[in-house]
Design a protein around this motif. Structure first.
Motif, short mmCIF file in Angstrom:
data_model
loop_
_atom_site.label_atom_id
_atom_site.label_comp_id
_atom_site.label_asym_id
_atom_site.label_seq_id
_atom_site.Cartn_x
_atom_site.Cartn_y
_atom_site.Cartn_z
N UNK A 67 52.57 59.94 -14.70
CA UNK A 67 52.48 57.94 -13.84
C UNK A 67 51.86 58.21 -12.76
N UNK A 68 51.14 57.39 -12.18
CA UNK A 68 50.99 57.38 -10.90
C UNK A 68 49.63 55.69 -10.86
N UNK A 120 60.42 50.48 -11.99
CA UNK A 120 61.57 51.68 -11.85
C UNK A 120 62.25 50.98 -10.55
N UNK A 121 64.12 51.27 -11.03
CA UNK A 121 63.99 50.63 -10.41
C UNK A 121 65.24 51.89 -9.54
N UNK A 122 65.52 53.15 -10.75
CA UNK A 122 65.69 54.68 -10.04
C UNK A 122 65.82 55.44 -11.46
N UNK A 156 45.91 50.26 -23.72
CA UNK A 156 45.87 50.97 -22.19
C UNK A 156 45.96 50.37 -21.02
N UNK A 157 46.82 51.38 -19.84
CA UNK A 157 46.66 50.79 -18.91
C UNK A 157 46.03 49.43 -18.02
N UNK A 210 55.27 47.71 -13.00
CA UNK A 210 53.90 47.49 -11.81
C UNK A 210 54.34 48.87 -11.95
N UNK A 211 53.26 49.29 -11.14
CA UNK A 211 53.37 50.87 -10.44
C UNK A 211 54.20 51.50 -11.09
N UNK A 212 54.48 51.98 -12.15
CA UNK A 212 55.63 53.44 -12.38
C UNK A 212 54.57 54.28 -11.69
N UNK A 213 55.88 55.13 -11.02
CA UNK A 213 55.32 56.13 -10.21
C UNK A 213 57.08 57.53 -10.42
N UNK A 214 55.72 57.81 -11.69
CA UNK A 214 57.20 58.86 -12.28
C UNK A 214 56.64 60.77 -12.75
#
Length: 349
Positions: A1-2, A209-211, A51-52, A17-21
């Protein structure tokens, strides 16, 4: 996920909001967080059910956001089983294969294999209403697994089961995932499930994402005070005070040793309940936190002692204690077992 975000109500409601993983091939990843934090929405975007609003989702090198769910080769299991009541267990399991036109002989073989894997061979001719909740959940899992998906998505699949069955199914799910090696994303608000099952845990709150960390790292090095207060049962105790050259001065006049150096004037010292000692006698140390016992809760393997210190309650886990409600006690801990967070709630050391 970008940088994946999801908005509702014309952008007024932010679900993610802005999930990067990144989830590695064959990995068991858990989305963990309180209700309403965006776990299920993130899972549904992976599945293609949502849909994002922004960002991109990739399976390997293929971008899939915008791709129909049927083309993603994912299988999803929900907490309510979602079985067809007019079909037998066997018919429920083989249904995805029938609609895909898999030949009968191959269908029979794959259904038999997955039924054996999930230990429901003796329930194949039963209707869903005739079997237990645990067997219905196994049937739901079997129906997902029989498709041989690239990604296995589970949305709180054990929440409707009783405690004993939930524990049993937790072990079964991990065993099955290990045997099949299917890349898995699992949603839960249950810390114990997340810590025991996940190869990696993604902690979410307020859609962000917090951690992201392995279970042991998440417990031993929570990156923020929010994560520290969320992970653990009871959670970490946090003492906020003024940092004055190696000593933290608390509001009620007590002091604590600083676990590490920090340039922040306001800091928080975090200590896990199991790392605090409680004594009715004044200990032979340079400092102590005096308090009054509020409650003592014997819980079998340990005793939980709730101590009031300066208007706040400190949770202490000890193997045993002679203290009782109303006793004046002293709390101490080894500074090496403590955590230091700066004025922004970020981990210093």
């Amino acid at each position: 996920m970008r940088s994946v975000s999801k908005y509702f109500d014309g952008g007024d409601t932010v679900a993610n909001y802005k999930l990067d993983m990144e989830v590695d091939d064959g990995e068991f990843v858990v989305f963990l967080g309180p209700s309403g934090c965006g776990k299920t929405t993130a899972l549904r975007m992976i599945a293609g059910l949502e849909d994002p609003s922004d960002g991109e989702i990739y399976f390997d090198d293929d971008r899939v956001d915008g791709m129909p769910p049927a083309d993603r080769n994912v299988a999803m299991v929900f907490q309510n089983y979602a079985l067809y009541p007019h079909m037998t267990v066997r018919e429920n399991i083989e249904y995805p294969l029938k609609v895909r036109g898999v030949p009968p002989e191959e269908r029979d073989e794959r259904v038999a294999q997955v039924a054996e894997l999930l230990h429901i061979e003796d329930q194949m001719d039963s209707d869903p209403g005739e079997i237990s909740g645990g067997q219905r959940q196994r049937t739901s899992l079997a129906r997902a697994i029989v498709r041989e998906p690239s990604v296995f998505l589970l949305d709180e699949p054990l929440s409707n089961l009783d405690a004993k069955l939930r524990l049993e199914m937790r072990s079964e799910l991990k065993r099955i995932q290990n045997e099949l090696g299917i890349t898995t994303v699992y949603v839960t608000h249950n810390q114990e499930e997340a810590m025991s099952m996940g190869d990696k845990i993604v902690v979410l709150n307020d859609g962000t994402i917090r951690q992201v960390a392995e279970p042991e790292e998440l417990y031993e090095r929570p990156r923020t005070t929010w994560v520290a207060k969320f992970i653990g049962s009871p959670p970490m105790n946090l003492f906020e005070g003024e940092n004055r050259g190696g000593t933290v001065h608390l509001a009620e006049g007590n002091t604590l040793p600083t676990p590490a150096e920090s340039s922040s004037s306001t800091v928080s010292v975090g200590v896990r309940p199991e790392d605090i000692d409680v004594s009715t006698d004044a200990p032979d140390t340079d400092w102590t936190l005096p308090g009054t016992v509020k409650t003592v809760e014997p819980l079998g393997e340990y005793v939980l002692v709730n101590v009031e210190v300066g208007g706040s309650v400190v949770n202490v886990k000890v193997p045993h204690t002679d203290a009782t409600a109303g006793d004046a006690v002293h709390l101490t801990f080894d500074p090496a077992d403590a955590y230091l967070y700066d004025e922004n709630g970020e981990l210093v050391a």
